[in-house]
Motif scaffolding. Structure first.
Motif, PDB file in Angstrom:
ATOM      1  N   THR A  23       0.801  -1.236   0.000  1.00  0.00           N
ATOM      2  CA  THR A  23       0.000   0.000   0.000  1.00  0.00           C
ATOM      3  C   THR A  23       0.831   1.280   0.000  1.00  0.00           C
ATOM      4  N   PHE A  40       0.214   3.280  -3.170  1.00  0.00           N
ATOM      5  CA  PHE A  40      -1.154   3.592  -3.575  1.00  0.00           C
ATOM      6  C   PHE A  40      -1.282   5.111  -3.725  1.00  0.00           C
ATOM      7  N   VAL A  86      -6.146   2.413   1.869  1.00  0.00           N
ATOM      8  CA  VAL A  86      -4.848   2.150   2.528  1.00  0.00           C
ATOM      9  C   VAL A  86      -5.056   1.957   4.022  1.00  0.00           C
ATOM     10  N   ALA A 100      -8.672  -3.445  -4.320  1.00  0.00           N
ATOM     11  CA  ALA A 100      -7.417  -2.821  -4.760  1.00  0.00           C
ATOM     12  C   ALA A 100      -7.003  -3.337  -6.137  1.00  0.00           C
ATOM     13  N   TYR A 104      -4.727  -0.837  -8.322  1.00  0.00           N
ATOM     14  CA  TYR A 104      -3.679  -0.424  -7.382  1.00  0.00           C
ATOM     15  C   TYR A 104      -2.636  -1.514  -7.163  1.00  0.00           C
TER      16      TYR A 104
END
Length: 115
Positions: A24, A27, A36, A83, A88
């Protein structure tokens, strides 16, 4: 009182948390207080609840915290899917983290069933 560091499932949960923090970090900044934060809290909740359960007095309380940890693993799985779908994380990253989360969840199931 149980020593949570003795449990392999705690180590697995801790490793998942470290992995989530790495995943993360790149991100979008706009997600810092969104996905996150949610992924980091869900992942860290897994080993934290195992540790807290170990500090409790009874098997019933320990089991309760293990089931909370299992719920956090399911929550994390949901966020990893999101995600991936948002682009992401890459497919291979998704598969890797999802396999680890699934292993944690299966290990938690096994431990709950032994108590």
């Amino acid at each position: 009182m149980r020593n949570y560091k003795k449990y392999q499932v705690w180590e697995l949960g801790h490793d998942v948390t470290l992995e989530v923090y790495k995943l993360t970090k790149d991100f979008p900044k706009s997600e810092m207080y969104g996905i996150v934060s949610q992924m980091r809290r869900a992942s860290s909740s897994i080993p934290a609840n195992i540790a807290e359960g170990c500090g409790r007095e009874s098997d019933a309380e320990f089991k309760r915290f293990l089931t909370i940890a299992r719920g956090s693993a399911s929550e994390l799985e949901c966020f990893t899917i999101l995600a991936k779908d948002l682009g992401y994380i890459k497919e291979n990253e998704f598969k890797e983290i999802n396999n680890k989360v699934d292993k944690v969840r299966r290990s938690l199931n096994n431990l709950v069933n032994k108590i």
